[in-house]
Design an enzyme around this catalytic site. Structure first.
Site, PDB file in Angstrom:
ATOM      1  CG  ASP A 227      -2.233   0.700   0.886  1.00 57.28           C
ATOM      2  OD1 ASP A 227      -2.229   1.936   0.609  1.00 57.28           O
ATOM      3  OD2 ASP A 227      -3.336  -0.084   0.977  1.00 57.28           O
ATOM      4  CG  HIS A 250      -0.594   1.459  -3.307  1.00 52.90           C
ATOM      5  ND1 HIS A 250      -2.134   1.290  -2.883  1.00 52.90           N
ATOM      6  CD2 HIS A 250      -0.281   0.258  -4.146  1.00 52.90           C
ATOM      7  CE1 HIS A 250      -2.355   0.291  -3.042  1.00 52.90           C
ATOM      8  NE2 HIS A 250      -1.256  -0.511  -3.761  1.00 52.90           N
TER       9      HIS A 250
END
Ligand SMILES: *[C@@H]1O[C@H](CO)[C@@H](O)[C@H](O)[C@H]1NC(C)=O
Ligand SMILES: *[C@@H]1O[C@H](CO)[C@@H](O)[C@H](O)[C@H]1NC(C)=O
Ligand SMILES: *[C@@H]1O[C@H](CO)[C@@H](O)[C@H](O)[C@H]1NC(C)=O
Ligand SMILES: *[C@@H]1O[C@H](CO)[C@@H](O)[C@H](O)[C@H]1NC(C)=O
Ligand SMILES: *[C@@H]1O[C@H](CO)[C@@H](O)[C@H](O)[C@H]1NC(C)=O
Length: 407
Positions: A227, A250
């Site tokens: 993430d 991310h």
């Protein structure tokens, strides 16, 4: 023996005994009391539960009136959940040289929402080059965030709550069940040379999440995860991020903001000299549609290198990852005073710069300067998309930004 010689002999004997004390680990070089958890009874065999011994050692150090050190020396320790609770009477240094492993069984975490919790401490140092392995593989399968939108039911690896004037250095977090490192309600905390590693497909394993904290420095971290590498939640103020490498992951994000009521402003964020490789985004500010009002301002991103990053520069005020938002109602989080300077490298999609601000509260005082981004696909042409924003453009640009000039 003359009295002068006797005095010399006494000093010599004193120095000898001091050296001996240093060798046995009773006293550290600067005279601190040192508690080695293995001497305290930890098995360090990777199978026996060493939790109680480690916490006992902490409590002993924490109640010491002078600064002290707890050492988790080389070896494998099964432990957790662990709670390092303050306030302490003096500074405490937790030196982790070994590998600490979390129980894989989620039932162990009913008492505490995190695996290793540091709470209410002033003057903590966590260092030593060791690692914390959250053993998250089994938990990732049970993460039903995407269905429920609720992602906080799994434990964070290292949770710092109400920590002041503290330093975390040379520590590795592996395979966390949820976030790797989370700082909440902290003041003046520096994270230096933190390494974070989890697979690209591990859900919601944010590398370092900061919320409701002031004066946080993240220097020289190396982050590979599933993430955001770094995410700054509401109330993040005076946060400085420098020399971070990220990917997979991310990217580096402010937000998401505007999901809850009573969120505090994000003010004063600098991100400098970071490199992102094969990440989903580069630098991102994200807010939910249909939000309560909020503020995110004074955010400056400079000297960022991106390698094959899907959207290197992104403001997204329609952030809705699970598609269950009222998209028609705009976000009321006001974004202002944002700069992106000297951002260079390659985009994995043609849309390299996406600035989608809120119809309700357009972005103000946005600046882009020296943007050198190429699409690494067929023809190399990168594009931008802009809504509800009129940025100031300066320096050299490799692509048109909001129909601005191109060099
Ligand atoms: C940390 O600082 C805050 C704000 O100054 C203070 O309220 C809090 O008591 C401090 N916590 C500790 C553990 O010293
Ligand atoms: C911030 O914390 C560090 C310890 O990590 C300490 O040395 C320094 O004095 C603190 N700064 C302030 C302004 O309190
Ligand atoms: C930039 O960050 C890298 C780590 O990615 C570091 O090695 C380098 O020294 C930093 N450069 C400057 C000028 O701070
Ligand atoms: C670039 O990123 C895309 C999408 O994330 C990925 O499929 C591709 O393998 C990457 N290319 C390289 C050279 O790493
Ligand atoms: C480059 O590719 C994009 C789509 O990827 C296309 O829209 C554009 O027309 C192409 N430009 C040139 C000069 O071929």
């Amino acid at each position: 023996m003359g009295s002068k010689m006797m005095a010399r002999a006494a000093i010599f004997l004193y120095l000898l005994s001091l050296a001996a004390a240093m060798r046995t680990g009773g006293v550290s070089m600067i005279g601190q009391a040192e508690i080695d958890v293995r001497k305290f009874g930890a098995k360090a065999d990777g199978r026996s539960d060493d939790s109680q011994i480690i916490v006992n050692a902490w409590n002993k150090a924490c109640t010491s009136p002078s600064p002290s050190t707890v050492v988790i020396s080389k070896g494998s320790y099964l432990a957790g959940p662990l709670k390092f609770q303050g306030p302490c009477k003096a500074d405490v240094n937790l030196k982790v040289e070994g590998a600490v492993k979390a129980p894989a069984d989620l039932n162990k975490f009913k008492s505490q929402g995190s695996w290793v919790l540091f709470q209410n401490i002033d003057g903590l140092t966590l260092s030593g080059g060791g690692s914390f392995d959250g053993q998250g593989a089994a938990a990732w399968k049970e993460n039903n965030c995407a269905q429920t939108g609720k992602c906080n039911s799994l434990p964070t690896n290292l949770q710092f709550t109400s920590i002041n004037n503290s330093h975390v250095q040379d520590i590795t977090s592996l395979n966390s069940k949820l976030f790797h490192v989370e700082l909440l309600n902290c003041n003046n905390v520096t994270l230096q040379h933190v390494t974070i590693d989890a697979p690209e497909d591990s859900l919601n394993t944010d590398g370092i999440h900061v919320g409701r904290s002031t004066g946080v420095n993240i220097i020289g971290a190396d982050i590979r995860t599933g993430d955001d590498c770094v995410s700054l939640g509401d109330g993040s103020q005076q946060v400085h991020i420098e020399g971070v490498t990220c990917g997979p992951g991310h990217g580096i994000s402010v937000g998401s903001l505007g999901k809850y009521h009573d969120e505090q402003p994000v003010v004063g964020v600098t991100v400098r000299n970071c490199t992102l490789t094969n990440t989903m985004n580069g630098i991102r500010v994200k807010t939910w549609p249909n939000s309560p009002s909020g503020v995110a301002s004074g955010m400056h991103f400079e000297d960022i290198t991106v390698n094959n990053v899907s959207t290197p520069i992104l403001i997204d005020q329609n952030y809705c990852p699970y598609n269950n938002c009222q998209q028609k109602i705009p976000s009321k989080v006001k974004i202002s005073d944002v700069s992106f300077r000297n951002i260079r490298g390659t985009s994995a999609t043609p849309l390299a710069v996406k600035l989608v601000c809120s119809r309700g509260v357009p972005c103000q005082k946005v600046e882009l300067a020296d943007i050198n981004l190429r699409y690494n696909g067929r023809n190399g042409t990168a594009t931008s998309q802009c809504e509800n924003v009129k940025p100031t453009i300066a320096g050299k640009l490799s692509l048109p930004i909001c129909a601005g000039p191109r060099s």
